[in-house]
Scaffold this motif. Structure first.
Motif, PDB file in Angstrom:
ATOM      1  N   GLY A 201     -28.211  49.012 -68.640  1.00  0.00           N
ATOM      2  CA  GLY A 201     -26.683  48.854 -68.395  1.00  0.00           C
ATOM      3  C   GLY A 201     -26.045  50.289 -68.284  1.00  0.00           C
ATOM      4  O   GLY A 201     -25.337  50.611 -67.423  1.00  0.00           O
ATOM      5  N   VAL A 202     -26.447  51.331 -69.139  1.00  0.00           N
ATOM      6  CA  VAL A 202     -25.949  52.604 -69.081  1.00  0.00           C
ATOM      7  C   VAL A 202     -26.452  53.404 -67.915  1.00  0.00           C
ATOM      8  O   VAL A 202     -25.504  54.029 -67.180  1.00  0.00           O
ATOM      9  CB  VAL A 202     -26.493  53.534 -70.228  1.00  0.00           C
ATOM     10  N   LEU A 203     -27.624  53.353 -67.307  1.00  0.00           N
ATOM     11  CA  LEU A 203     -28.192  53.900 -66.238  1.00  0.00           C
ATOM     12  C   LEU A 203     -27.602  53.047 -64.669  1.00  0.00           C
ATOM     13  O   LEU A 203     -26.853  53.911 -64.094  1.00  0.00           O
ATOM     14  CB  LEU A 203     -29.570  53.577 -66.167  1.00  0.00           C
ATOM     15  N   LEU A 204     -27.262  51.886 -64.879  1.00  0.00           N
ATOM     16  CA  LEU A 204     -26.615  51.199 -63.573  1.00  0.00           C
ATOM     17  C   LEU A 204     -25.188  51.735 -63.584  1.00  0.00           C
ATOM     18  O   LEU A 204     -24.624  52.012 -62.687  1.00  0.00           O
ATOM     19  CB  LEU A 204     -26.844  49.723 -63.807  1.00  0.00           C
ATOM     20  N   GLY A 205     -24.435  51.668 -64.874  1.00  0.00           N
ATOM     21  CA  GLY A 205     -23.190  52.155 -65.059  1.00  0.00           C
ATOM     22  C   GLY A 205     -22.838  53.618 -64.384  1.00  0.00           C
ATOM     23  O   GLY A 205     -21.840  54.040 -63.975  1.00  0.00           O
ATOM     24  N   ALA A 206     -24.114  54.357 -64.613  1.00  0.00           N
ATOM     25  CA  ALA A 206     -23.876  55.889 -64.122  1.00  0.00           C
ATOM     26  C   ALA A 206     -24.324  55.911 -62.495  1.00  0.00           C
ATOM     27  O   ALA A 206     -24.155  57.121 -62.060  1.00  0.00           O
ATOM     28  CB  ALA A 206     -24.985  56.507 -64.913  1.00  0.00           C
ATOM     29  N   GLY A 207     -24.589  55.010 -61.847  1.00  0.00           N
ATOM     30  CA  GLY A 207     -25.081  54.961 -60.578  1.00  0.00           C
ATOM     31  C   GLY A 207     -26.311  54.926 -60.225  1.00  0.00           C
ATOM     32  O   GLY A 207     -26.822  55.473 -59.078  1.00  0.00           O
ATOM     33  N   VAL A 208     -27.326  55.089 -61.116  1.00  0.00           N
ATOM     34  CA  VAL A 208     -28.684  54.985 -60.978  1.00  0.00           C
ATOM     35  C   VAL A 208     -29.118  53.625 -60.162  1.00  0.00           C
ATOM     36  O   VAL A 208     -28.656  52.601 -60.618  1.00  0.00           O
ATOM     37  CB  VAL A 208     -29.309  55.023 -62.421  1.00  0.00           C
ATOM     38  N   ASP A 209     -30.098  53.627 -59.106  1.00  0.00           N
ATOM     39  CA  ASP A 209     -30.640  52.728 -58.516  1.00  0.00           C
ATOM     40  C   ASP A 209     -31.802  52.298 -59.373  1.00  0.00           C
ATOM     41  O   ASP A 209     -32.862  53.169 -59.407  1.00  0.00           O
ATOM     42  CB  ASP A 209     -30.869  53.175 -57.048  1.00  0.00           C
ATOM     43  N   ILE A 210     -31.949  50.879 -59.571  1.00  0.00           N
ATOM     44  CA  ILE A 210     -33.020  50.420 -60.332  1.00  0.00           C
ATOM     45  C   ILE A 210     -33.700  49.332 -59.354  1.00  0.00           C
ATOM     46  O   ILE A 210     -33.207  48.451 -58.972  1.00  0.00           O
ATOM     47  CB  ILE A 210     -32.719  49.942 -61.760  1.00  0.00           C
ATOM     48  N   PHE A 211     -34.965  49.594 -59.339  1.00  0.00           N
ATOM     49  CA  PHE A 211     -35.853  48.510 -58.395  1.00  0.00           C
ATOM     50  C   PHE A 211     -36.844  47.893 -59.323  1.00  0.00           C
ATOM     51  O   PHE A 211     -37.586  48.955 -59.949  1.00  0.00           O
ATOM     52  CB  PHE A 211     -36.306  49.159 -57.110  1.00  0.00           C
ATOM     53  N   GLU A 212     -37.081  46.713 -59.319  1.00  0.00           N
ATOM     54  CA  GLU A 212     -38.137  45.971 -59.850  1.00  0.00           C
ATOM     55  C   GLU A 212     -39.337  45.740 -59.090  1.00  0.00           C
ATOM     56  O   GLU A 212     -38.946  45.061 -57.928  1.00  0.00           O
ATOM     57  CB  GLU A 212     -37.478  44.786 -60.685  1.00  0.00           C
ATOM     58  N   TYR A 213     -40.448  45.994 -59.599  1.00  0.00           N
ATOM     59  CA  TYR A 213     -41.827  45.834 -58.623  1.00  0.00           C
ATOM     60  C   TYR A 213     -42.175  44.424 -59.205  1.00  0.00           C
ATOM     61  O   TYR A 213     -42.752  44.305 -60.437  1.00  0.00           O
ATOM     62  CB  TYR A 213     -42.644  47.049 -58.893  1.00  0.00           C
ATOM     63  N   ALA A 214     -42.511  43.646 -58.549  1.00  0.00           N
ATOM     64  CA  ALA A 214     -43.057  42.204 -59.071  1.00  0.00           C
ATOM     65  C   ALA A 214     -44.345  41.736 -57.987  1.00  0.00           C
ATOM     66  O   ALA A 214     -44.884  40.651 -58.618  1.00  0.00           O
ATOM     67  CB  ALA A 214     -42.048  41.140 -58.943  1.00  0.00           C
ATOM     68  N   PRO A 215     -44.861  42.333 -56.890  1.00  0.00           N
ATOM     69  CA  PRO A 215     -45.998  41.615 -56.389  1.00  0.00           C
ATOM     70  C   PRO A 215     -47.529  41.755 -57.141  1.00  0.00           C
ATOM     71  O   PRO A 215     -47.995  40.806 -57.159  1.00  0.00           O
ATOM     72  CB  PRO A 215     -46.382  42.543 -55.175  1.00  0.00           C
ATOM     73  N   SER A 216     -47.207  42.576 -58.296  1.00  0.00           N
ATOM     74  CA  SER A 216     -48.366  42.640 -59.159  1.00  0.00           C
ATOM     75  C   SER A 216     -47.908  43.374 -60.364  1.00  0.00           C
ATOM     76  O   SER A 216     -46.724  43.889 -60.443  1.00  0.00           O
ATOM     77  CB  SER A 216     -49.542  43.119 -58.610  1.00  0.00           C
ATOM     78  N   PHE A 217     -48.737  43.827 -61.287  1.00  0.00           N
ATOM     79  CA  PHE A 217     -48.344  44.465 -62.362  1.00  0.00           C
ATOM     80  C   PHE A 217     -48.192  46.065 -61.871  1.00  0.00           C
ATOM     81  O   PHE A 217     -49.160  46.793 -61.198  1.00  0.00           O
ATOM     82  CB  PHE A 217     -49.281  44.654 -63.598  1.00  0.00           C
ATOM     83  N   LEU A 218     -46.923  46.730 -62.150  1.00  0.00           N
ATOM     84  CA  LEU A 218     -46.798  48.206 -61.942  1.00  0.00           C
ATOM     85  C   LEU A 218     -47.060  48.706 -63.127  1.00  0.00           C
ATOM     86  O   LEU A 218     -46.634  48.734 -64.226  1.00  0.00           O
ATOM     87  CB  LEU A 218     -45.281  48.381 -61.735  1.00  0.00           C
ATOM     88  N   HIS A 219     -48.062  49.521 -62.881  1.00  0.00           N
ATOM     89  CA  HIS A 219     -48.725  50.467 -64.092  1.00  0.00           C
ATOM     90  C   HIS A 219     -48.567  52.057 -63.796  1.00  0.00           C
ATOM     91  O   HIS A 219     -48.988  52.831 -64.493  1.00  0.00           O
ATOM     92  CB  HIS A 219     -50.353  50.329 -64.279  1.00  0.00           C
ATOM     93  N   ALA A 220     -48.008  52.381 -62.711  1.00  0.00           N
ATOM     94  CA  ALA A 220     -47.698  53.783 -62.288  1.00  0.00           C
ATOM     95  C   ALA A 220     -47.075  54.599 -63.537  1.00  0.00           C
ATOM     96  O   ALA A 220     -45.996  54.209 -64.125  1.00  0.00           O
ATOM     97  CB  ALA A 220     -47.151  53.841 -60.983  1.00  0.00           C
ATOM     98  N   LYS A 221     -47.232  55.787 -63.584  1.00  0.00           N
ATOM     99  CA  LYS A 221     -46.562  56.794 -64.468  1.00  0.00           C
ATOM    100  C   LYS A 221     -46.366  58.096 -63.837  1.00  0.00           C
ATOM    101  O   LYS A 221     -47.119  58.907 -63.991  1.00  0.00           O
ATOM    102  CB  LYS A 221     -47.369  56.854 -65.654  1.00  0.00           C
ATOM    103  N   VAL A 222     -45.679  58.183 -62.799  1.00  0.00           N
ATOM    104  CA  VAL A 222     -45.365  59.106 -61.621  1.00  0.00           C
ATOM    105  C   VAL A 222     -43.871  59.509 -61.422  1.00  0.00           C
ATOM    106  O   VAL A 222     -43.009  58.561 -61.813  1.00  0.00           O
ATOM    107  CB  VAL A 222     -46.158  58.849 -60.321  1.00  0.00           C
ATOM    108  N   ALA A 223     -43.664  60.614 -60.989  1.00  0.00           N
ATOM    109  CA  ALA A 223     -42.234  60.945 -60.488  1.00  0.00           C
ATOM    110  C   ALA A 223     -42.302  61.968 -59.533  1.00  0.00           C
ATOM    111  O   ALA A 223     -43.171  62.839 -59.327  1.00  0.00           O
ATOM    112  CB  ALA A 223     -41.401  61.438 -61.995  1.00  0.00           C
ATOM    113  N   VAL A 224     -41.343  62.314 -58.766  1.00  0.00           N
ATOM    114  CA  VAL A 224     -41.049  63.184 -57.776  1.00  0.00           C
ATOM    115  C   VAL A 224     -39.553  63.503 -58.031  1.00  0.00           C
ATOM    116  O   VAL A 224     -38.771  62.873 -57.924  1.00  0.00           O
ATOM    117  CB  VAL A 224     -41.162  62.712 -56.412  1.00  0.00           C
ATOM    118  N   VAL A 225     -39.325  65.025 -57.865  1.00  0.00           N
ATOM    119  CA  VAL A 225     -38.203  65.553 -58.240  1.00  0.00           C
ATOM    120  C   VAL A 225     -37.904  66.324 -57.079  1.00  0.00           C
ATOM    121  O   VAL A 225     -38.736  67.320 -56.760  1.00  0.00           O
ATOM    122  CB  VAL A 225     -37.792  66.092 -59.457  1.00  0.00           C
ATOM    123  N   ASP A 226     -36.671  66.274 -56.317  1.00  0.00           N
ATOM    124  CA  ASP A 226     -36.554  67.285 -55.051  1.00  0.00           C
ATOM    125  C   ASP A 226     -37.494  67.443 -54.135  1.00  0.00           C
ATOM    126  O   ASP A 226     -37.525  68.711 -53.423  1.00  0.00           O
ATOM    127  CB  ASP A 226     -35.898  68.591 -55.648  1.00  0.00           C
TER     128      ASP A 226
END
Length: 391
Positions: A282-307
């Motif tokens: 809720g807080v993140l959506l209210g700030a304009g953050v885009d949230i996508f849910e991944y459902a084809p299988s289990f998402l186990h990724a622990k990754v990030a990319v910045v700029d």
């Protein structure tokens, strides 16, 4: 630095490195499951041990559990050294200090090549709890050569000596145990983080989290990158329950015009991790953050990319289990080419396999849903209270 997606890319690379090994193999994993493709890694370890390569494996007592007698006997006969981190018994439930787990996934072969990421020794199309999967898990690892390999090797050797010392104590070999512990202490100074420079525009670091001197290094790496972001933050995380500082950092980034996109678990796997994550949205959506849910299988990724230049791949989720209790290992990379490869794959997953969360729909979720979220969050907070941790 090579990005590997899923066990379908990681396992052949592991097997190739193990089959070429001449001296030693170190492997750490949370889950070691010999079903399907996992058996290929097990067979490679056995082949290496049989030809005289020192082969050492550490698994987590909760994640792996007891090996089947057939595989246990094969490992023993071949000479594979096998250790279990924090075996599961009643003390696990009674003593919060025993809730600490070995969650990192590392491998070093001949001090020449290392692997780090979030992928267990577990077939992408098999789940121990849910059985056969229709689509592979979404997860990543990196294959590394260069200065970080020695750092990774030292890190793994330190843990092995600690486990060996505990084993010696249980066998009443006090003198040998003290010698092992002293050796571990003398060699572990400065063995928690390393910077390796390759080309002029490339740098990388092995960033660890443990319950001693490296309690918050992975979280701080995320916080520094998010605070420095000017254009874009993309995070894919399996169990996403960020604490106050991480939430605020993402909110502030979005408020100053940075596009923040999160690819999160959309498929039910574990009650607490699945439902405790939802109140944070809720807080993140209210700030304009885009949230996508991944459902084809289990998402186990622990990754990030910045700029488009800073990236991380590792084992650490952004939740209290990873950031407060578990041993974790991430590789942090500052390299445009590597970051571009990971970014492209994450954007494709969001576009093709992600469902963007609608703020209005989130706000109108049912009372039953809210009740489950509240219960999961309550259980998580009570667990933190028992451990004495603040998050």
């Amino acid at each position: 630095m090579q990005l590997l997606e899923g066990s379908q890319a990681l396992f052949p690379a592991l097997v190739a490195a193990m089959d070429a090994a001449q001296h030693e193999i170190w492997l750490e994993t949370y889950i070691f499951d010999c079903t399907g493709a996992g058996a290929e890694v097990a067979e490679a370890l056995i082949r290496a041990a049989q030809r005289g390569v020192l082969t050492s494996v550490v698994v987590d007592g909760l994640g792996t559990g007891a090996m089947t007698p057939i595989w246990r006997d094969r490992f023993q006969r071949a000479g594979v050294r096998w250790r279990v981190y924090s075996p599961v018994n009643m003390l696990v439930l009674l003593l919060p200090t025993r809730w600490r787990r070995l969650h990192r996934k590392l491998c070093v072969v001949d001090s020449a090549v290392a692997f780090c990421g979030g992928i267990n020794i577990l077939d992408d199309f098999h789940d121990p709890n849910f059985g056969a999967l229709q689509a592979p898990r979404f997860d990543f690892a990196v294959r590394v050569t260069g200065p970080l390999v020695a750092q990774t090797s030292t890190t793994m050797a330190v843990l092995w000596r600690r486990l060996q010392a505990v084993r010696d104590l249980r066998q009443h070999e006090l003198q040998r145990a003290m010698h092992t512990l002293l050796a571990r202490r003398s060699r572990s100074a400065g063995a928690t983080e390393s910077i390796a420079s390759g080309a002029d525009t490339t740098s990388a670091a092995l960033v660890l989290r443990d319950n001693l001197r490296s309690r918050a290094r992975i979280e701080r790496a995320y916080l520094r990158a998010i605070a420095a972001a000017r254009h874009e933050i993309i995070i894919a995380n399996a169990y996403f329950v960020p604490g106050f500082r991480l939430r605020q950092a993402l909110v502030r980034a979005s408020e100053r015009g940075v596009r923040v996109q999160l690819l999160l678990q959309g498929r039910y796997e574990y009650f607490m991790q699945y439902y405790a994550a939802r109140p944070v949205y809720g807080v993140l959506l209210g700030a304009g953050v885009d949230i996508f849910e991944y459902a084809p299988s289990f998402l186990h990724a622990k990754v990030a990319v910045v700029d488009g230049h800073w990236a991380t791949v590792g084992s650490s989720n952004l939740d209290p289990l990873s950031l407060l209790l578990a041993r974790e290992a991430n590789v942090v990379v500052d390299d445009k080419a590597f970051a571009a490869t990971l970014r492209e794959r994450l954007l494709l997953a969001m576009a093709e396999d992600g469902t963007q969360m609608d703020p209005a729909q989130y706000a109108s979720r049912s009372l039953r849903q809210r009740g489950l979220e509240y219960l999961a969050m309550l259980v998580m907070r009570l667990a933190l209270l028992v451990t004495g941790k603040r998050y």
